[in-house]
Write a protein that holds these residues in place. Structure first.
Motif, PDB file in Angstrom:
ATOM      1  N   VAL A 105       0.819  -1.203   0.155  1.00  0.00           N
ATOM      2  CA  VAL A 105      -0.067   0.160   0.098  1.00  0.00           C
ATOM      3  C   VAL A 105       0.877   1.200  -0.024  1.00  0.00           C
ATOM      4  O   VAL A 105       0.838   2.136  -0.811  1.00  0.00           O
ATOM      5  CB  VAL A 105      -1.168  -0.201   1.122  1.00  0.00           C
ATOM      6  CG1 VAL A 105      -1.700   1.503   1.146  1.00  0.00           C
ATOM      7  CG2 VAL A 105      -1.855  -1.020   0.955  1.00  0.00           C
ATOM      8  N   VAL A 106       2.022   1.319   0.935  1.00  0.00           N
ATOM      9  CA  VAL A 106       2.777   2.395   0.887  1.00  0.00           C
ATOM     10  C   VAL A 106       3.487   2.613  -0.358  1.00  0.00           C
ATOM     11  O   VAL A 106       3.551   3.805  -0.856  1.00  0.00           O
ATOM     12  CB  VAL A 106       3.711   2.273   1.986  1.00  0.00           C
ATOM     13  CG1 VAL A 106       4.757   3.367   2.049  1.00  0.00           C
ATOM     14  CG2 VAL A 106       2.955   2.339   3.464  1.00  0.00           C
ATOM     15  N   LEU A 107       4.095   1.503  -0.896  1.00  0.00           N
ATOM     16  CA  LEU A 107       4.789   1.879  -2.112  1.00  0.00           C
ATOM     17  C   LEU A 107       4.130   2.240  -3.341  1.00  0.00           C
ATOM     18  O   LEU A 107       4.265   3.307  -4.214  1.00  0.00           O
ATOM     19  CB  LEU A 107       5.403   0.364  -2.482  1.00  0.00           C
ATOM     20  CG  LEU A 107       6.351  -0.223  -1.689  1.00  0.00           C
ATOM     21  CD1 LEU A 107       6.974  -1.642  -2.022  1.00  0.00           C
ATOM     22  CD2 LEU A 107       7.822   0.771  -1.957  1.00  0.00           C
TER      23      LEU A 107
ATOM     24  N   CYS B 216      -3.057   2.564  -8.610  1.00  0.00           N
ATOM     25  CA  CYS B 216      -2.585   2.786  -7.088  1.00  0.00           C
ATOM     26  C   CYS B 216      -3.821   2.039  -6.131  1.00  0.00           C
ATOM     27  O   CYS B 216      -3.619   1.457  -5.229  1.00  0.00           O
ATOM     28  CB  CYS B 216      -2.443   4.214  -6.613  1.00  0.00           C
ATOM     29  SG  CYS B 216      -1.044   5.048  -7.029  1.00  0.00           S
ATOM     30  N   LEU B 217      -5.093   2.674  -6.645  1.00  0.00           N
ATOM     31  CA  LEU B 217      -6.207   2.172  -5.640  1.00  0.00           C
ATOM     32  C   LEU B 217      -6.404   0.709  -6.003  1.00  0.00           C
ATOM     33  O   LEU B 217      -6.511  -0.038  -4.791  1.00  0.00           O
ATOM     34  CB  LEU B 217      -7.328   2.881  -6.120  1.00  0.00           C
ATOM     35  CG  LEU B 217      -8.483   2.506  -5.499  1.00  0.00           C
ATOM     36  CD1 LEU B 217      -8.599   3.036  -4.063  1.00  0.00           C
ATOM     37  CD2 LEU B 217      -9.908   3.165  -6.136  1.00  0.00           C
TER      38      LEU B 217
ATOM     39  N   GLY C 203      -7.997   2.027   1.095  1.00  0.00           N
ATOM     40  CA  GLY C 203      -8.300   2.761   0.153  1.00  0.00           C
ATOM     41  C   GLY C 203      -8.148   4.106   0.538  1.00  0.00           C
ATOM     42  O   GLY C 203      -7.861   5.007  -0.283  1.00  0.00           O
ATOM     43  N   GLN C 204      -8.903   4.476   1.629  1.00  0.00           N
ATOM     44  CA  GLN C 204      -8.831   5.925   2.271  1.00  0.00           C
ATOM     45  C   GLN C 204      -7.465   6.408   2.557  1.00  0.00           C
ATOM     46  O   GLN C 204      -7.144   7.408   2.323  1.00  0.00           O
ATOM     47  CB  GLN C 204      -9.822   5.946   3.430  1.00  0.00           C
ATOM     48  CG  GLN C 204     -11.130   5.860   3.085  1.00  0.00           C
ATOM     49  CD  GLN C 204     -11.616   7.159   2.566  1.00  0.00           C
ATOM     50  OE1 GLN C 204     -11.669   8.387   3.319  1.00  0.00           O
ATOM     51  NE2 GLN C 204     -11.993   7.252   1.305  1.00  0.00           N
ATOM     52  N   TYR C 205      -6.667   5.326   3.133  1.00  0.00           N
ATOM     53  CA  TYR C 205      -5.252   5.996   3.845  1.00  0.00           C
ATOM     54  C   TYR C 205      -4.294   6.216   2.761  1.00  0.00           C
ATOM     55  O   TYR C 205      -3.339   7.020   2.647  1.00  0.00           O
ATOM     56  CB  TYR C 205      -4.950   5.104   4.667  1.00  0.00           C
ATOM     57  CG  TYR C 205      -5.661   4.666   6.045  1.00  0.00           C
ATOM     58  CD1 TYR C 205      -6.434   5.805   6.409  1.00  0.00           C
ATOM     59  CD2 TYR C 205      -5.515   3.517   6.600  1.00  0.00           C
ATOM     60  CE1 TYR C 205      -7.326   5.597   7.568  1.00  0.00           C
ATOM     61  CE2 TYR C 205      -6.636   3.352   7.812  1.00  0.00           C
ATOM     62  CZ  TYR C 205      -7.141   4.487   8.223  1.00  0.00           C
ATOM     63  OH  TYR C 205      -8.063   4.190   9.368  1.00  0.00           O
TER      64      TYR C 205
ATOM     65  N   ALA D 249     -10.342  14.550   6.883  1.00  0.00           N
ATOM     66  CA  ALA D 249     -11.337  14.018   5.530  1.00  0.00           C
ATOM     67  C   ALA D 249     -10.963  12.583   5.592  1.00  0.00           C
ATOM     68  O   ALA D 249     -11.873  11.590   5.333  1.00  0.00           O
ATOM     69  CB  ALA D 249     -11.331  14.661   4.346  1.00  0.00           C
ATOM     70  N   VAL D 250      -9.690  12.206   5.316  1.00  0.00           N
ATOM     71  CA  VAL D 250      -9.152  10.841   5.143  1.00  0.00           C
ATOM     72  C   VAL D 250      -9.495  10.233   6.684  1.00  0.00           C
ATOM     73  O   VAL D 250      -9.902   9.001   6.369  1.00  0.00           O
ATOM     74  CB  VAL D 250      -7.770  10.904   4.805  1.00  0.00           C
ATOM     75  CG1 VAL D 250      -7.342   9.436   4.662  1.00  0.00           C
ATOM     76  CG2 VAL D 250      -7.693  11.534   3.303  1.00  0.00           C
ATOM     77  N   PHE D 251      -9.273  10.791   7.760  1.00  0.00           N
ATOM     78  CA  PHE D 251      -9.426  10.045   8.862  1.00  0.00           C
ATOM     79  C   PHE D 251     -10.964   9.748   9.085  1.00  0.00           C
ATOM     80  O   PHE D 251     -11.212   8.493   9.445  1.00  0.00           O
ATOM     81  CB  PHE D 251      -8.881  10.839   9.953  1.00  0.00           C
ATOM     82  CG  PHE D 251      -7.198  10.524  10.433  1.00  0.00           C
ATOM     83  CD1 PHE D 251      -7.371   9.136  10.990  1.00  0.00           C
ATOM     84  CD2 PHE D 251      -6.474  11.678  10.357  1.00  0.00           C
ATOM     85  CE1 PHE D 251      -5.612   8.914  11.064  1.00  0.00           C
ATOM     86  CE2 PHE D 251      -5.083  11.466  10.526  1.00  0.00           C
ATOM     87  CZ  PHE D 251      -4.603  10.094  10.890  1.00  0.00           C
TER      88      PHE D 251
END
Length: 557
Positions: free
Chosen positions: A60-62, A226-227, A243-245, A399-401
């Motif tokens: 996810v990070v990459l 990415c998603l 997906g949100q983070y 918003a993401v949190f």
């Protein structure tokens, strides 16, 4: 005991060899052959790999780093195509510059707010005034995109989003049917870096507009891949949060822009050259570390490669897959079509999927118009542009949190609807303060605008997660690309409204608000997907959803 069929085909085999084979057969009988366990990707992840462990986090990070320069390329025009901060009359001994005529024909003598400044400039003699900070600070200053040419300033950004529309269709098909998610991401990064760098050498507004179109086409593959790469490797309960983070990286790119733009504030071309570097670095050092989606590999018939990816993830989680696991597409057991049946399915020829896709695209159009429009409209607020952008970017963090937390226990349909409607209401409330803010700074307007942007950001982010869950693996990238096209179509029209907003801020806020509210009501026609499995093919999803609805109906009865 008679000889097995396999040995009967060799009647002339020597007795000693036959005896050895008999002994081997007896040994095999003592240890029964282990039956194959036919499991799909979801089952393997949940049972043996881990729903969300270290390898999924790294994945996810990459892949999410690509969101950084996706947002930079999308929103860079907030600074490069902004109206210059002000103007002043020239003070020169050269009488041809008519500086005295300039001073005598404007009450402010230059400066003032942006709207007033341009109004005065349009009535002044050419050569009697100059932009504060120089002509090279923005494209508007360099190519005189004011007065009767003011609508030309909206063309580059509109074409950027139109380019994204075409790019979404191209990358969506490319990632689903040919290259896969990883190689498509690699291609998108290379093209993004190239087109961004070339944009810095634009000689006029028309070449600049074409290169912005090309840049929009190039970068559109980043977000899609990415998603999908993030959500296809985690368990079902983590899809929404992951997906949100991932959008944190989009926010990081947005937040970095004011700090990059300020040192380059006297030369807009430098800003493009700076942001062309991250995609190139990412391509060279991070993309090779990304794993291809096991779901895509499975749908394309590459079962061995898919199993290797899952085995690697399990190893990182200090787990091991059983030796007798065999990956299957669940629909194979009922359709008998194998992988090929999944490859040839089409959203537009499947009625339920087509209706779902159209509804999702209409929702995305309104959300994209408002989400990007509010950001681009920042220059029409009577605040320091850099401060306004930083505040808007900062609002993406909560918003993401909030979106991530709410996705854990709230229906996707309800969250999409309420967040879009909330954004619309906030935009309409901004109308009350728009008149007052034309001459003085209005913190209430900025606060309400920031809240509206946060709500629009939640709706924007949730729409991607919702779309991922609405469609199966073999068309998922295409579906996300179609949603992205609708978002970009809405975004492509927002720059025109931003130009209108320089003359009438109330009108721009009214249109933003109305579209957001209409979009919020559309999402109620979509099915709920919370805790639903990710299906692999359209046929399988249709069959399983019918069974699920019947089960719910029988339970209610």
């Amino acid at each position: 005991m008679g000889q097995p069929t396999h040995y009967q085909s060799h009647p002339n085999t020597k007795s000693t060899l036959r005896g050895a084979m008999d002994n081997e057969e007896e040994t095999t009988a003592e240890v029964p052959h282990e039956e194959k366990m036919e499991l799909n990707v979801d089952e393997i992840i949940e049972r043996y790999v881990g729903s969300f462990g270290l390898p999924q986090l790294l994945q996810v990070v990459l892949v999410s780093f690509a969101w950084v320069f996706d947002s930079q390329n999308t929103l860079v025009t907030i600074f490069t195509d902004a109206q210059p901060s002000g103007w002043r009359c020239k003070t020169s001994a050269d009488p041809s510059l008519s500086s005295s005529w300039c001073m005598n024909n404007t009450a402010s003598g230059g400066g003032g707010n942006k709207g007033q400044s341009v109004g005065h400039v349009c009535g002044l003699a050419a050569g009697s005034w100059e932009w504060i900070g120089g002509n090279s600070a923005t494209t508007i200053g360099e190519w005189d995109l004011i007065c009767h040419r003011k609508f030309l300033a909206a063309i580059p950004t509109s074409l950027f989003f139109i380019g994204s529309i075409f790019g979404c269709a191209f990358y969506g098909r490319l990632a689903d049917a040919w290259l896969g998610r990883k190689k498509t991401l690699l291609l998108a990064c290379i093209l993004t870096s190239t087109t961004t760098f070339l944009t810095s050498f634009s000689p006029n507004i028309w070449v600049y507009s074409f290169l912005r179109f090309a840049n929009g086409f190039a970068r559109s593959g980043n977000g899609i891949c990415c998603l999908v790469l993030s959500t296809e490797v985690v368990g079902r309960k983590w899809r929404g949060q992951v997906g949100q983070y991932g959008f944190f990286f989009f926010t990081a790119g947005f937040l970095s822009l004011p700090f990059i733009a300020y040192p380059a504030r006297t030369q807009w071309r430098y800003l493009y050259r700076i942001i062309s570097l991250p995609p190139l670095v990412y391509t060279l050092f991070l993309v090779p570390l990304v794993s291809e989606s096991p779901r895509w590999l499975l749908v394309r018939g590459k079962n061995k490669e898919a199993l290797e990816v899952l085995q690697k993830f399990a190893g990182w989680n200090r787990k091991k897959l059983p030796n007798n696991i065999e990956l299957i597409i669940p629909s194979q057991a009922t359709t008998g079509t194998g992988n090929e049946g999944g490859k040839n399915e089409n959203i537009w020829t499947t009625r339920w999927a087509a209706k779902r896709m159209i509804t999702m695209m209409l929702f995305g159009f309104g959300v994209g118009f408002v989400y990007y429009g509010i950001q681009l409209n920042a220059e029409n607020l009577n605040f320091n542009l850099y401060l306004t952008v930083i505040i808007n970017a900062a609002m993406e963090i909560p918003a993401v949190f909030i979106g991530g937390i709410l996705l854990g226990f709230t229906d996707r349909r309800l969250l999409s609807s309420l967040s879009a409607i909330s954004a619309g209401v906030s935009c309409l409330l901004c109308i009350i303060f728009s008149a007052a803010s034309s001459t003085t700074s209005s913190w209430p307007q900025l606060t309400i605008e920031a809240i509206g942007f946060m709500a629009a950001s939640i709706a924007f982010n949730v729409s991607y997660i919702y779309c991922v869950e609405l469609f199966p693996t073999n068309v998922r990238n295409f579906a996300v690309s179609m949603l992205r096209q609708s978002l970009m179509l809405g975004a492509s029209l927002s720059p025109l409204l931003v130009v209108v907003g320089r003359l009438s801020p109330s009108l721009s806020f009214a249109v933003f608000g109305a579209l957001a509210i209409v979009s919020g009501t559309l999402s109620v026609w979509l099915p709920e997907t919370k805790n639903a499995p990710l299906y692999e093919t359209l046929k399988q999803q249709e069959e399983e959803e019918v069974k699920r609805r019947r089960l719910i109906q029988n339970t209610v009865v």
